[in-house]
Design a protein around this motif. Sequence first.
Motif, short mmCIF file in Angstrom:
data_model
loop_
_atom_site.label_atom_id
_atom_site.label_comp_id
_atom_site.label_asym_id
_atom_site.label_seq_id
_atom_site.Cartn_x
_atom_site.Cartn_y
_atom_site.Cartn_z
N LEU A 1 17.95 -0.49 21.91
CA LEU A 1 18.99 -1.17 21.13
C LEU A 1 18.41 -2.19 20.15
O LEU A 1 19.03 -3.19 19.83
CB LEU A 1 19.99 -1.87 22.05
N GLY A 2 17.19 -1.95 19.68
CA GLY A 2 16.57 -2.84 18.72
C GLY A 2 16.02 -4.12 19.33
O GLY A 2 15.53 -4.99 18.62
N LEU A 3 16.10 -4.26 20.64
CA LEU A 3 15.61 -5.44 21.33
C LEU A 3 14.11 -5.30 21.60
O LEU A 3 13.56 -4.21 21.49
CB LEU A 3 16.37 -5.63 22.64
N PRO A 4 13.42 -6.37 21.97
CA PRO A 4 11.98 -6.27 22.21
C PRO A 4 11.57 -5.35 23.36
O PRO A 4 10.43 -4.92 23.42
CB PRO A 4 11.57 -7.71 22.52
N ARG A 5 12.46 -5.04 24.27
CA ARG A 5 12.13 -4.18 25.40
C ARG A 5 11.87 -2.75 24.93
O ARG A 5 12.68 -2.16 24.21
CB ARG A 5 13.28 -4.19 26.40
N SER A 6 10.75 -2.18 25.35
CA SER A 6 10.40 -0.80 24.97
C SER A 6 10.62 0.14 26.14
O SER A 6 10.38 -0.21 27.29
CB SER A 6 8.94 -0.71 24.54
N VAL A 7 11.09 1.34 25.82
CA VAL A 7 11.25 2.41 26.80
C VAL A 7 10.68 3.69 26.18
O VAL A 7 10.49 3.77 24.96
CB VAL A 7 12.74 2.62 27.18
N GLN A 8 10.41 4.68 27.00
CA GLN A 8 9.90 5.94 26.49
C GLN A 8 11.05 6.72 25.87
O GLN A 8 12.12 6.85 26.46
CB GLN A 8 9.26 6.75 27.62
N GLY A 9 10.85 7.21 24.67
CA GLY A 9 11.91 7.93 23.99
C GLY A 9 11.37 8.75 22.84
O GLY A 9 10.17 8.96 22.70
N GLN A 10 12.29 9.20 21.99
CA GLN A 10 11.93 9.98 20.82
C GLN A 10 12.20 9.16 19.57
O GLN A 10 13.14 8.36 19.53
CB GLN A 10 12.75 11.26 20.76
N ALA A 11 11.37 9.40 18.56
CA ALA A 11 11.54 8.71 17.29
C ALA A 11 11.30 9.69 16.15
O ALA A 11 10.49 10.60 16.26
CB ALA A 11 10.56 7.54 17.19
N VAL A 12 12.01 9.49 15.07
CA VAL A 12 11.79 10.27 13.86
C VAL A 12 10.81 9.47 13.01
O VAL A 12 11.12 8.36 12.57
CB VAL A 12 13.10 10.53 13.09
N GLN A 13 9.62 10.03 12.82
CA GLN A 13 8.56 9.38 12.05
C GLN A 13 8.51 9.98 10.66
O GLN A 13 8.75 11.17 10.47
CB GLN A 13 7.20 9.58 12.72
N ILE A 14 8.14 9.15 9.71
CA ILE A 14 7.95 9.61 8.34
C ILE A 14 6.50 9.36 7.95
O ILE A 14 5.97 8.28 8.21
CB ILE A 14 8.93 8.93 7.38
N GLU A 15 5.86 10.37 7.41
CA GLU A 15 4.50 10.24 6.92
C GLU A 15 4.55 10.30 5.40
O GLU A 15 5.09 11.25 4.82
CB GLU A 15 3.63 11.37 7.46
N LEU A 16 3.96 9.30 4.78
CA LEU A 16 3.92 9.24 3.32
C LEU A 16 2.65 9.91 2.81
O LEU A 16 1.64 9.98 3.50
CB LEU A 16 3.96 7.79 2.85
N ARG A 17 2.71 10.40 1.59
CA ARG A 17 1.52 10.98 0.98
C ARG A 17 0.45 9.90 0.77
O ARG A 17 -0.73 10.16 0.93
CB ARG A 17 1.87 11.64 -0.35
N GLN A 18 0.88 8.72 0.39
CA GLN A 18 -0.01 7.58 0.20
C GLN A 18 0.68 6.34 0.72
O GLN A 18 1.90 6.25 0.70
CB GLN A 18 -0.33 7.37 -1.28
N GLY A 19 -0.11 5.38 1.17
CA GLY A 19 0.47 4.11 1.58
C GLY A 19 0.43 3.91 3.08
O GLY A 19 -0.11 4.71 3.83
N GLU A 20 1.04 2.81 3.48
CA GLU A 20 1.02 2.40 4.88
C GLU A 20 2.01 3.22 5.71
O GLU A 20 2.99 3.73 5.18
CB GLU A 20 1.38 0.91 4.98
N PRO A 21 1.73 3.36 7.01
CA PRO A 21 2.70 4.06 7.87
C PRO A 21 3.98 3.24 8.00
O PRO A 21 3.96 2.01 7.95
CB PRO A 21 1.97 4.17 9.20
N LEU A 22 5.07 3.93 8.14
CA LEU A 22 6.37 3.28 8.25
C LEU A 22 6.83 3.21 9.70
O LEU A 22 6.42 4.01 10.54
CB LEU A 22 7.41 4.06 7.45
N ALA A 23 7.69 2.26 9.97
CA ALA A 23 8.33 2.18 11.29
C ALA A 23 9.21 3.42 11.46
O ALA A 23 9.61 4.04 10.48
CB ALA A 23 9.16 0.91 11.39
N PRO A 24 9.53 3.79 12.71
CA PRO A 24 10.38 4.97 12.91
C PRO A 24 11.72 4.85 12.17
O PRO A 24 12.32 3.78 12.13
CB PRO A 24 10.60 4.99 14.42
N LEU A 25 12.15 5.97 11.59
CA LEU A 25 13.45 5.98 10.90
C LEU A 25 14.59 5.85 11.90
O LEU A 25 15.50 5.05 11.71
CB LEU A 25 13.63 7.28 10.13
#
Length: 182
Positions: A127-151
């Motif tokens: 829920l966007g809180l600091p607590r992390s759990v195991q799950g799935q994320a949609v990642q975006i990879e850019l052709r150039q530049g820094e990695p992005l946070a999960p969409l």
Amino acid sequence: MPLAFLSADRDTAATGQDVVPPHPDPSQWRRPYRLGPWRVGIAAFALLIAAYMLISALIIAVAGTLAGATATVAIAALTILFSLRLLRMGVWVSSRGLRRVGLLTTRTLRWRDVARISTVQQPVRWLGLPRSVQGQAVQIELRQGEPLAPLLTDHSVDFLGRRDLFERAADVLEAWAAENRH
């Protein structure tokens, strides 16, 4: 009556389709998924608080303290703006690119800058809180530049307890990327 600011999609459960049908105008920005009950509930609660603040501003103004009423109206207006922005937050797509709308910022990426969109297993925030759990994320990879946070994540305010809708949204994002990358 469909509310475009909540979702630009038709209800996929009602139509029986697995993938959200394309928008008649692909250049229009649209959300490839429906808002979750957590986000709508938080926004509704904030609007309820804003209504009480506006009523209290009226009572304060009638009592004769105009400065207090003005301050209360200003806080209520900020609460309403917060609620509307909360409803706009999320991922939006069009033929021009992908847009991530946050509470205070908006970032737009052109499709030609996107190398790949994929779903990965990883620790995600609950829920966007600091607590992390195991799950799935949609990642975006850019052709150039820094990695992005999960969409998107399957434990976000839009998809908590709605894993099938998360998978549909991930598929739609991957399809948009595949179709519009040049």
